[in-house]
Design a protein around this motif. Sequence first.
Motif, PDB file in Angstrom:
ATOM      1  N   HIS A 148       1.086  -1.103   0.185  1.00 33.56           N
ATOM      2  CA  HIS A 148      -0.103  -0.088  -0.045  1.00 33.56           C
ATOM      3  C   HIS A 148       0.775   1.277   0.118  1.00 33.56           C
ATOM      4  O   HIS A 148       0.458   2.499  -0.262  1.00 33.56           O
ATOM      5  N   GLU A 149       2.039   1.004   0.169  1.00 37.75           N
ATOM      6  CA  GLU A 149       2.953   2.430   0.180  1.00 37.75           C
ATOM      7  C   GLU A 149       3.547   2.665  -1.045  1.00 37.75           C
ATOM      8  O   GLU A 149       4.395   3.610  -1.271  1.00 37.75           O
ATOM      9  N   PHE A 150       3.147   1.987  -1.957  1.00 37.85           N
ATOM     10  CA  PHE A 150       3.823   2.156  -3.545  1.00 37.85           C
ATOM     11  C   PHE A 150       2.596   2.385  -4.245  1.00 37.85           C
ATOM     12  O   PHE A 150       1.387   2.454  -4.336  1.00 37.85           O
ATOM     13  N   SER A 151       3.035   3.170  -5.310  1.00 38.24           N
ATOM     14  CA  SER A 151       2.014   3.442  -6.590  1.00 38.24           C
ATOM     15  C   SER A 151       1.597   2.332  -7.494  1.00 38.24           C
ATOM     16  O   SER A 151       2.374   1.386  -7.214  1.00 38.24           O
ATOM     17  N   GLY A 152       0.598   2.423  -8.335  1.00 39.87           N
ATOM     18  CA  GLY A 152       0.318   1.371  -9.067  1.00 39.87           C
ATOM     19  C   GLY A 152       1.382   0.578  -9.962  1.00 39.87           C
ATOM     20  O   GLY A 152       1.778  -0.354 -10.104  1.00 39.87           O
TER      21      GLY A 152
END
Length: 317
Positions: A148-152
Amino acid sequence: MYLLETKDLKVHFPMKNDKKVVIKAVDGVSFQIPEGKTFGLVGESGCGKSTTARAIIRLYEPASGEILFQGKNIANLKGKELKEHRRNVQMVFQDPYASLNPRMTVNQTIMDPMKIYGTGTKDEMQKRVYELMELVGLDKRFAKRYPHEFSGGQRQRIGIARALALNPRLVILDEPVSALDVSVQSQILNLLKDLQRELNLTYLFISHNLSVVDYMCENIAVMYLGHVVEQASREELFREPKHPYTQALLSAIPSIGHQLTGEEKFLTGDIPSPANPPSGCAFHTRCPYATDRCRQEAPVRTQVSGTHTVFCHLQDK
Ligand code: SF4
């Protein structure tokens, strides 16, 4: 020899509420993928392309036909041999949000397949995780972070690193950029191209987006209702599509080098249910050229040129 070849592959499912009704999700699909190349499977949603991919990785049991991987039929493998096959064939999924376990860090996610296959000591596996992160453009300082700490786009890079962890020969890319912002799509496609060059990977690239397939693939098969209706090199398919379905798909995207002439036949209507497919040619309910013969008789394979084949009565004169 091809790295992968399917011969008359069929994948059928019984209907949930009526086991006597069979859904012919894939119904006689044949194609070949040379080593180091990218082969595209295109078609609308529900045409059977993802089911074909899942049969190749043996997540689905084929009803009949052959799946030759490095010349060996893997359609009925079980136990250890099946596990070994899955090591050689890995998959990158469409939705990087859903395909990563939210409770696993990047480090755990990429190391997981190595642990399952016992590919080395803990230190060796850790070294490999960092190598893979670098390979896909992720800073190794992010290893302890959660999805959840990353972009797509970053999440899809994690998914790609996980797929490469076991040094696969074939990578199945199932709509790998369609859930991403347009601005990020080209970065991921270019990364996939760079990785292919660097690691001599072979790709089966599944997409409904012909622009993306045009950019990525050397050879393409167009699927409709569980069948391959046309197959050709990218150049030939885009220059001279023979099947009315391929022509309609291409007409919808003039940017691919087709100037609109005003005579295009655009697709209308929905794909019929594979539980109750039309008689004769499966495309006849949507085809602007359909005749009585099309409604009664399924077209057979016609060789247009060396690598170009099509299933349509207009071509089998
Ligand atoms: Fe259309 Fe007939 Fe060709 Fe099918 S066989 S694509 S219905 S012209």
